[in-house]
Design an enzyme around this catalytic site. Sequence first.
Site, PDB file in Angstrom:
ATOM      1  CE1 TYR A   1       0.590   1.675   4.298  1.00 31.22           C
ATOM      2  CE2 TYR A   1       0.856  -0.706   4.499  1.00 31.22           C
ATOM      3  CZ  TYR A   1       1.035   0.570   5.008  1.00 31.22           C
ATOM      4  OH  TYR A   1       1.670   0.750   6.215  1.00 31.22           O
ATOM      5  CB  CYS A   2       1.794   3.935  -1.550  1.00 32.14           C
ATOM      6  SG  CYS A   2       0.916   3.845  -3.120  1.00 32.14           S
ATOM      7  CB  THR A   3      -0.174   8.445  -0.268  1.00 36.69           C
ATOM      8  OG1 THR A   3       0.984   8.497   0.562  1.00 36.69           O
ATOM      9  CG2 THR A   3      -1.131   9.556   0.125  1.00 36.69           C
TER      10      THR A   3
END
Length: 452
Positions: A198-200
């Site tokens: 995951y990331c922003t």
Amino acid sequence: MQLYNTLSAEERAQLIDEAGKQRLTLSFYAYAKIEDPKKFRDDLFIAWNALDALGRIYVANEGINAQMSVPADNFEAFKETLNVYDFMKGIRLNVAVEQDDHSFLKLTIKVRHKIVADGLNDETFDVTNKGIHLRAKEFNQILEDPNTIVVDFRNHYESEVGHFKGAITPDVETFRESLPIINEQLKDFKETKNLVMYCTGGIRCEKASAYYKHQGFKNVFQLEGGIIQYAKQIKEENLESKFIGKNFVFDNRLGERITEDIVSQCHQCGKPCDNHTNCFNDGCHLLFIQCDECQAAMENCCSTECQEITHLPLAEQVKLRSGKQVGNKVFRKGKSEKLKFKHSGELSDTPLGVVSKTKNIRKKITVKKVLVGKAEHYFTKSKIAQFLIENKEISLGDKILISGPTTGEQELIITNLFINGNTSEIAKKGDQITFEVPFRIRLSDKLYKILN
């Protein structure tokens, strides 16, 4: 034809305040093959400038990455400018949880070699061969599987204030550093584990998912729309949040709260805190976490050395940093030996505190104040605020409160005061005053004199 900004950030902020219309902060990305990025860039600038759309956008042969602020009235027209391109028809727009009309004050579209720097020079690597996208509910379910490894593909200053429980949080400053670290760390699990990332907003982990598939990982997944969409979906579907803390964002807000948990500390005193700030010294600008008490005591500085420099005349400050490269850019190198309570790498899932919902209410009750004026201008380079006195008087040494929807409530003591351009000690109704402030003010801010 105009293909660049003609207004300063201050002039743009004033126009936004005068218009009084709601703006939406949003982000989106798309990996695609763009033959002529320069023409693509120019066409977008013309279309978006006409809609008063602002933001920071990167385009390259591999696609587009955009963080923007768009007038709510022009939102549908903005979407039509995207639908002109096949690869952006019906594209997912990540609209921010918390809105700020001043999140972006310029329209900047830059042509880059890549929209996400990865340090890779592999012509056989296909960035569009991505992993399986998971919505919030599916993401929560796969996290419960003991065969799952979840990885945070953000930088250390992002994961420190908020992350998913049990995630690997690499101690890195750039995305490109993460790829070989995780590849080496998980090389023995390519066929046996679920690699979930995951990331922003999804752009970094989408490229990472394609990279790890290219490296031979069999079960590769990513959080669709990143933390931004996850926050929306858990609220809409009444799901448990596996994410704790705050989601760092790359605009003037520096963060969106996902849960009431505080998982980080003030880098100076160790108090539970997750508010990022930039060192007030123009020769530093270190990004670090600072509580309200340390912010007041240190005057928004990361160290006593920087604090002492900010007290020097502006000419001396410029001379000190002349010929030197500023090593601490706004979103880089958020580390310093002077920050005693900085943590990165392996992070705890145990909250250190919770946000006090009653703090601001108590403050309003206990602080007696009177409205004396309104903001007129902010001089960015000198960090000088300009206000018009509309009521009562204000004097050198007075304790004041500057309050606004974005600024929040900031207290300080006036230690220097210029009235109508001249040094003075007392300002009266109709006077225009200027003084130094350790934070940016907005034209929507009000000036109060604290009475107790």
